[in-house]
Each structure stands twice: as C-alpha cells, then as structure tokens.
Design a protein around this motif. Structure first.
Motif, PDB file in Angstrom:
ATOM      1  N   ALA A 154     -41.185  -4.922  21.682  1.00  0.00           N
ATOM      2  CA  ALA A 154     -40.307  -4.679  22.816  1.00  0.00           C
ATOM      3  C   ALA A 154     -40.715  -5.608  23.951  1.00  0.00           C
ATOM      4  O   ALA A 154     -41.888  -6.008  24.050  1.00  0.00           O
ATOM      5  CB  ALA A 154     -40.393  -3.222  23.267  1.00  0.00           C
ATOM      6  N   ALA A 155     -39.744  -5.965  24.771  1.00  0.00           N
ATOM      7  CA  ALA A 155     -40.020  -6.872  25.886  1.00  0.00           C
ATOM      8  C   ALA A 155     -39.158  -6.487  27.078  1.00  0.00           C
ATOM      9  O   ALA A 155     -38.103  -5.867  26.930  1.00  0.00           O
ATOM     10  CB  ALA A 155     -39.750  -8.314  25.481  1.00  0.00           C
ATOM     11  N   GLU A 156     -39.622  -6.882  28.244  1.00  0.00           N
ATOM     12  CA  GLU A 156     -38.862  -6.632  29.459  1.00  0.00           C
ATOM     13  C   GLU A 156     -39.192  -7.726  30.472  1.00  0.00           C
ATOM     14  O   GLU A 156     -40.359  -8.053  30.684  1.00  0.00           O
ATOM     15  CB  GLU A 156     -39.195  -5.265  30.043  1.00  0.00           C
ATOM     16  N   VAL A 157     -38.148  -8.304  31.059  1.00  0.00           N
ATOM     17  CA  VAL A 157     -38.353  -9.346  32.063  1.00  0.00           C
ATOM     18  C   VAL A 157     -37.567  -9.005  33.317  1.00  0.00           C
ATOM     19  O   VAL A 157     -36.455  -8.473  33.255  1.00  0.00           O
ATOM     20  CB  VAL A 157     -37.915 -10.735  31.539  1.00  0.00           C
ATOM     21  N   GLY A 158     -38.155  -9.305  34.445  1.00  0.00           N
ATOM     22  CA  GLY A 158     -37.448  -9.168  35.697  1.00  0.00           C
ATOM     23  C   GLY A 158     -36.577 -10.394  35.920  1.00  0.00           C
ATOM     24  O   GLY A 158     -36.943 -11.508  35.543  1.00  0.00           O
ATOM     25  N   ILE A 159     -35.409 -10.199  36.514  1.00  0.00           N
ATOM     26  CA  ILE A 159     -34.464 -11.280  36.760  1.00  0.00           C
ATOM     27  C   ILE A 159     -34.632 -11.726  38.205  1.00  0.00           C
ATOM     28  O   ILE A 159     -34.317 -10.990  39.135  1.00  0.00           O
ATOM     29  CB  ILE A 159     -33.025 -10.819  36.489  1.00  0.00           C
ATOM     30  N   GLY A 160     -35.123 -12.936  38.376  1.00  0.00           N
ATOM     31  CA  GLY A 160     -35.405 -13.422  39.717  1.00  0.00           C
ATOM     32  C   GLY A 160     -34.147 -13.633  40.540  1.00  0.00           C
ATOM     33  O   GLY A 160     -33.049 -13.819  40.015  1.00  0.00           O
ATOM     34  N   SER A 161     -34.311 -13.639  41.848  1.00  0.00           N
ATOM     35  CA  SER A 161     -33.178 -13.843  42.755  1.00  0.00           C
ATOM     36  C   SER A 161     -33.330 -15.093  43.602  1.00  0.00           C
ATOM     37  O   SER A 161     -32.474 -15.392  44.430  1.00  0.00           O
ATOM     38  CB  SER A 161     -33.017 -12.622  43.664  1.00  0.00           C
ATOM     39  N   GLN A 162     -34.418 -15.818  43.409  1.00  0.00           N
ATOM     40  CA  GLN A 162     -34.657 -17.045  44.161  1.00  0.00           C
ATOM     41  C   GLN A 162     -34.868 -18.208  43.199  1.00  0.00           C
ATOM     42  O   GLN A 162     -35.309 -18.011  42.063  1.00  0.00           O
ATOM     43  CB  GLN A 162     -35.886 -16.890  45.065  1.00  0.00           C
ATOM     44  N   PRO A 163     -34.553 -19.441  43.622  1.00  0.00           N
ATOM     45  CA  PRO A 163     -34.750 -20.604  42.751  1.00  0.00           C
ATOM     46  C   PRO A 163     -36.181 -20.684  42.230  1.00  0.00           C
ATOM     47  O   PRO A 163     -37.143 -20.491  42.986  1.00  0.00           O
ATOM     48  CB  PRO A 163     -34.424 -21.787  43.664  1.00  0.00           C
ATOM     49  N   GLY A 164     -36.316 -20.928  40.939  1.00  0.00           N
ATOM     50  CA  GLY A 164     -37.636 -21.075  40.342  1.00  0.00           C
ATOM     51  C   GLY A 164     -38.249 -19.799  39.818  1.00  0.00           C
ATOM     52  O   GLY A 164     -39.241 -19.845  39.087  1.00  0.00           O
ATOM     53  N   GLU A 165     -37.692 -18.638  40.183  1.00  0.00           N
ATOM     54  CA  GLU A 165     -38.287 -17.378  39.712  1.00  0.00           C
ATOM     55  C   GLU A 165     -37.929 -17.108  38.252  1.00  0.00           C
ATOM     56  O   GLU A 165     -38.758 -16.621  37.487  1.00  0.00           O
ATOM     57  CB  GLU A 165     -37.816 -16.219  40.585  1.00  0.00           C
ATOM     58  N   GLY A 166     -36.707 -17.394  37.840  1.00  0.00           N
ATOM     59  CA  GLY A 166     -36.308 -17.241  36.449  1.00  0.00           C
ATOM     60  C   GLY A 166     -36.473 -15.834  35.906  1.00  0.00           C
ATOM     61  O   GLY A 166     -36.262 -14.845  36.607  1.00  0.00           O
ATOM     62  N   LEU A 167     -36.876 -15.765  34.642  1.00  0.00           N
ATOM     63  CA  LEU A 167     -37.122 -14.494  33.966  1.00  0.00           C
ATOM     64  C   LEU A 167     -38.622 -14.381  33.702  1.00  0.00           C
ATOM     65  O   LEU A 167     -39.202 -15.230  33.030  1.00  0.00           O
ATOM     66  CB  LEU A 167     -36.365 -14.436  32.637  1.00  0.00           C
ATOM     67  N   GLN A 168     -39.233 -13.315  34.198  1.00  0.00           N
ATOM     68  CA  GLN A 168     -40.672 -13.151  34.009  1.00  0.00           C
ATOM     69  C   GLN A 168     -40.983 -11.693  33.706  1.00  0.00           C
ATOM     70  O   GLN A 168     -40.447 -10.793  34.341  1.00  0.00           O
ATOM     71  CB  GLN A 168     -41.438 -13.611  35.253  1.00  0.00           C
ATOM     72  N   GLY A 169     -41.824 -11.496  32.689  1.00  0.00           N
ATOM     73  CA  GLY A 169     -42.161 -10.128  32.310  1.00  0.00           C
ATOM     74  C   GLY A 169     -43.202 -10.095  31.219  1.00  0.00           C
ATOM     75  O   GLY A 169     -44.038 -11.001  31.112  1.00  0.00           O
ATOM     76  N   SER A 170     -43.136  -9.071  30.386  1.00  0.00           N
ATOM     77  CA  SER A 170     -44.165  -8.866  29.374  1.00  0.00           C
ATOM     78  C   SER A 170     -43.562  -8.375  28.069  1.00  0.00           C
ATOM     79  O   SER A 170     -42.395  -7.983  28.011  1.00  0.00           O
ATOM     80  CB  SER A 170     -45.203  -7.859  29.869  1.00  0.00           C
ATOM     81  N   TYR A 171     -44.374  -8.390  27.014  1.00  0.00           N
ATOM     82  CA  TYR A 171     -43.951  -7.914  25.701  1.00  0.00           C
ATOM     83  C   TYR A 171     -45.133  -7.251  25.010  1.00  0.00           C
ATOM     84  O   TYR A 171     -46.299  -7.456  25.385  1.00  0.00           O
ATOM     85  CB  TYR A 171     -43.444  -9.078  24.844  1.00  0.00           C
ATOM     86  N   PHE A 172     -44.823  -6.427  24.021  1.00  0.00           N
ATOM     87  CA  PHE A 172     -45.872  -5.891  23.157  1.00  0.00           C
ATOM     88  C   PHE A 172     -45.284  -5.695  21.769  1.00  0.00           C
ATOM     89  O   PHE A 172     -44.066  -5.599  21.598  1.00  0.00           O
ATOM     90  CB  PHE A 172     -46.450  -4.580  23.706  1.00  0.00           C
ATOM     91  N   THR A 173     -46.155  -5.650  20.772  1.00  0.00           N
ATOM     92  CA  THR A 173     -45.717  -5.525  19.381  1.00  0.00           C
ATOM     93  C   THR A 173     -46.458  -4.385  18.704  1.00  0.00           C
ATOM     94  O   THR A 173     -47.396  -3.807  19.259  1.00  0.00           O
ATOM     95  CB  THR A 173     -45.980  -6.829  18.602  1.00  0.00           C
ATOM     96  N   ASP A 174     -46.026  -4.093  17.463  1.00  0.00           N
ATOM     97  CA  ASP A 174     -46.673  -3.014  16.714  1.00  0.00           C
ATOM     98  C   ASP A 174     -47.857  -3.512  15.892  1.00  0.00           C
ATOM     99  O   ASP A 174     -48.351  -2.799  15.033  1.00  0.00           O
ATOM    100  CB  ASP A 174     -45.651  -2.304  15.811  1.00  0.00           C
ATOM    101  N   ARG A 175     -48.385  -4.723  16.159  1.00  0.00           N
ATOM    102  CA  ARG A 175     -49.492  -5.236  15.328  1.00  0.00           C
ATOM    103  C   ARG A 175     -50.888  -4.726  15.670  1.00  0.00           C
ATOM    104  O   ARG A 175     -51.695  -4.616  14.724  1.00  0.00           O
ATOM    105  CB  ARG A 175     -49.463  -6.766  15.356  1.00  0.00           C
ATOM    106  N   PRO A 176     -51.354  -4.452  16.868  1.00  0.00           N
ATOM    107  CA  PRO A 176     -50.679  -4.583  18.163  1.00  0.00           C
ATOM    108  C   PRO A 176     -51.153  -5.841  18.893  1.00  0.00           C
ATOM    109  O   PRO A 176     -52.344  -6.172  18.881  1.00  0.00           O
ATOM    110  CB  PRO A 176     -51.142  -3.335  18.899  1.00  0.00           C
ATOM    111  N   THR A 177     -50.241  -6.521  19.537  1.00  0.00           N
ATOM    112  CA  THR A 177     -50.538  -7.620  20.442  1.00  0.00           C
ATOM    113  C   THR A 177     -49.623  -7.477  21.650  1.00  0.00           C
ATOM    114  O   THR A 177     -48.611  -6.781  21.594  1.00  0.00           O
ATOM    115  CB  THR A 177     -50.300  -8.985  19.784  1.00  0.00           C
TER     116      THR A 177
END
Length: 213
Positions: A154-177
C-alpha cells in the motif's frame, strides 16, 4: 460508467416519469418519450462529465478536485537493509496515473518491477489538502525473482500545491519492507516502461493538480 453514475441517471429519469404521471398524462406514449429523451440526455451528460467536464479549469475551481493524471517521475528510498547491513540506494521510479471524475488507477514502474493498483482513491483532508492512496500488487521481472518475489503493498502520497512539491509520501509491503517516494517531475504522456520514461525529455516541474492551473 460506475454504479453512482448509473443510480443518478435512473433517479433523474424516474423523477421525470413520475412528474409526467402526476400531471395526468397517464401511461401514454408522451411520458415514456419524455422518459427516454431525459434518460438519453442524462446518460450523455454524465458520460461527458466522467471523462471530460470535471477536468475543466472553471469546474475544478469550484470542486477543488486535483488533476494528477499523467506520468510522474522521481525516486523511491527503501529502508530495507541488505544481509551485509548496507542500505539500498535511491530507486529511479515512474508513476502513471489514470483519472476520471470518479476513479483513479495507479501503475508504478521501476527497472525491476511493475505495480498495479487494485484500489485507489483521492482523499481530501480537513485542511483542504489532498492525498492519493492505493493498494497494489507488485510483479518483479523474471530475472530478479530469485531475490524479489511478487508481493502486495500500500502507498500514499500527498499532492503538493506549490511548484516542485509534486507527489511525496510513503509505502509499505507484506514482505515486510517500507520506504518513501518523491515524484517531482510530470509529463502528460502515457509511458508503459520505466526505461523510456526515465530517459524521456518531456518531463517538467509543473503543477497540473492545482485548481487554478
């Protein structure tokens, strides 16, 4: 067309038929003709809304829904530690987002694997910011499966509102990593492989997701 749209069309057409009957037109051809025409118009409008109208600048100004469709480019930073206690370096990453008024699908590419979303949604926080959240199935390339098996995450990213912010967030897996994602370049084109996207020269730091863009 999703279930909500179909229900909306049915309600609109049903109300039109009921009003015609209440006006004393009975079960003649007239109310059914109105019913058919109304249903056709409603179907056409909702189809256009689902694919096109919701994207219009003036519409998004009022709805606030971010437009993030396209290909995003950046990197993943994994917290995985190798057996020799060294960390994996930043992984060049490509994220393709397909979006309609009611659906979002996400495909993530790296040089070794592809992840396809099973469920994805846009979430609006109380402070007005938006997040993209999804669950996915990852399929590594055959040549690396001896050290990287298919897995879910699963993953989730915040959607930036200013130039250069883009999409930034985190992820995790069932391996686990687990780890972080930083995607700050965008292209309107659809890419199907990491190699072509990572070498593409049409990416730029823009903000197609902002209401007033």
């Amino acid at each position: 067309m999703n279930a909500k749209v179909r229900v909306g069309i049915a309600i609109a057409a049903g109300v039109g038929l009921m009003l015609a009957l209440l006006e004393g037109q009975g079960m003649s051809q007239t109310p059914f003709r109105v019913f058919s025409i109304g249903g056709l118009i409603a179907t056409l409008f909702f189809a256009l809304w689902e694919r096109f109208i919701w994207k219009w600048k003036i519409v998004r100004y009022f709805t606030g829904v971010p437009l993030i469709a396209g290909t995003w480019r950046g990197e993943m930073v994994s917290q995985y530690t190798k057996p020799d206690r060294t960390r994996v370096g930043p992984i060049p990453t490509v994220l393709y987002v397909s979006q309609t008024a009611s659906t979002v699908t996400v495909t993530l590419f790296t040089g070794e694997s592809q992840s396809v979303s099973e469920r994805a949604k846009l979430i609006r926080d109380d402070d007005g910011r938006w997040r993209l959240s999804w669950q996915y199935v990852n399929t590594p390339r055959p040549e690396v499966r001896h050290r990287s098996e298919p897995h879910r995450g699963a993953a989730e990213v915040g959607i930036g509102s200013q130039p250069g912010e883009g999409l930034q967030g985190s992820y995790f897996t069932d391996r686990p990593t687990q780890g972080e994602m930083h995607l700050v370049e965008w292209s309107p084109l659809r890419y199907s492989r990491a190699e072509s996207a990572l070498s593409g020269d049409d990416f730029r730091q823009v903000r197609p997701y902002v209401r007033d863009n």
